[in-house]
Design a protein around this motif. Structure first.
Motif, PDB file in Angstrom:
ATOM      1  N   ASP A 218       0.070   8.047   4.078  1.00 14.67           N
ATOM      2  CA  ASP A 218      -0.449   9.301   3.542  1.00 14.67           C
ATOM      3  C   ASP A 218      -1.874   9.078   3.032  1.00 14.67           C
ATOM      4  O   ASP A 218      -2.092   8.859   1.841  1.00 14.67           O
ATOM      5  CB  ASP A 218       0.441   9.817   2.412  1.00 14.67           C
TER       6      ASP A 218
ATOM      7  N   HIS B 267       0.851  -1.186   0.000  1.00 14.14           N
ATOM      8  CA  HIS B 267       0.000   0.000   0.000  1.00 14.14           C
ATOM      9  C   HIS B 267       0.886   1.234   0.000  1.00 14.14           C
ATOM     10  O   HIS B 267       1.420   1.630   1.015  1.00 14.14           O
ATOM     11  CB  HIS B 267      -0.933  -0.022   1.212  1.00 14.14           C
TER      12      HIS B 267
ATOM     13  N   TYR C 121       0.326   4.311  -0.173  1.00 14.10           N
ATOM     14  CA  TYR C 121      -0.102   5.499   0.568  1.00 14.10           C
ATOM     15  C   TYR C 121      -0.521   5.168   1.988  1.00 14.10           C
ATOM     16  O   TYR C 121      -1.284   5.892   2.605  1.00 14.10           O
ATOM     17  CB  TYR C 121      -1.269   6.187  -0.161  1.00 14.10           C
ATOM     18  N   ARG C 122      -0.040   4.079   2.534  1.00 13.21           N
ATOM     19  CA  ARG C 122      -0.471   3.698   3.885  1.00 13.21           C
ATOM     20  C   ARG C 122      -0.127   4.759   4.924  1.00 13.21           C
ATOM     21  O   ARG C 122      -0.800   4.850   5.935  1.00 13.21           O
ATOM     22  CB  ARG C 122       0.095   2.344   4.262  1.00 13.21           C
TER      23      ARG C 122
ATOM     24  N   ASP D 131      -0.043   7.405  -9.993  1.00 15.31           N
ATOM     25  CA  ASP D 131       0.014   7.941  -8.641  1.00 15.31           C
ATOM     26  C   ASP D 131       1.259   8.816  -8.513  1.00 15.31           C
ATOM     27  O   ASP D 131       2.024   8.954  -9.465  1.00 15.31           O
ATOM     28  CB  ASP D 131      -0.031   6.844  -7.576  1.00 15.31           C
ATOM     29  N   THR D 132       1.438   9.405  -7.365  1.00  9.66           N
ATOM     30  CA  THR D 132       2.584  10.297  -7.172  1.00  9.66           C
ATOM     31  C   THR D 132       3.732   9.596  -6.459  1.00  9.66           C
ATOM     32  O   THR D 132       4.707  10.227  -6.082  1.00  9.66           O
ATOM     33  CB  THR D 132       2.180  11.560  -6.384  1.00  9.66           C
ATOM     34  N   GLY D 133       3.620   8.283  -6.302  1.00  7.60           N
ATOM     35  CA  GLY D 133       4.677   7.525  -5.636  1.00  7.60           C
ATOM     36  C   GLY D 133       5.771   7.107  -6.591  1.00  7.60           C
ATOM     37  O   GLY D 133       5.691   7.298  -7.800  1.00  7.60           O
TER      38      GLY D 133
ATOM     39  N   GLY E 283      -3.168  10.532  -0.209  1.00  2.21           N
ATOM     40  CA  GLY E 283      -2.594  10.150  -1.498  1.00  2.21           C
ATOM     41  C   GLY E 283      -3.683   9.688  -2.447  1.00  2.21           C
ATOM     42  O   GLY E 283      -4.668   9.078  -2.056  1.00  2.21           O
ATOM     43  N   ARG E 284      -3.505   9.986  -3.731  1.00  2.00           N
ATOM     44  CA  ARG E 284      -4.511   9.656  -4.740  1.00  2.00           C
ATOM     45  C   ARG E 284      -3.939   8.706  -5.779  1.00  2.00           C
ATOM     46  O   ARG E 284      -2.780   8.811  -6.149  1.00  2.00           O
ATOM     47  CB  ARG E 284      -5.006  10.915  -5.420  1.00  2.00           C
TER      48      ARG E 284
END
Length: 83
Positions: free
Chosen positions: A8, A3, A5-6, A30-32, A11-12
């Motif tokens: 954050d 995950h 964005y766990r 995503d932004t990751g 996060g989208r």
């Protein structure tokens, strides 16, 4: 699946599905950052790093682009004519 964005919850993730005839395309953004598994980790061992291997085994086309603005994964599957 990890995950991303766990830590954050704001996060989208953007998912786009498009079908053109028998071609189904999924694009996930995503932004990751995409994290590559260690080069010395053989597939199938416990731990991380089998996501790309599974995508490549199940899909007809795969593309992963990652940079400072995030990651985009594009997956294409050719469907049977009667789907």
């Amino acid at each position: 699946m990890e995950h991303g964005y766990r830590f954050d919850p704001a996060g989208r993730v953007e998912l786009t599905l498009t079908r053109r005839g028998s071609r189904l395309e999924a694009v996930v953004r995503d932004t990751g950052a995409w994290i590559q598994p260690p080069a010395d980790q053989p597939p199938g061992l416990p731990g991380r790093g089998r996501g790309r291997l599974m995508m490549e085994a199940l899909m007809d086309e795969t593309e992963v682009r990652s940079g400072p603005g995030g990651t985009t994964v594009r997956l294409v599957k050719e469907l049977a004519d009667d789907a």
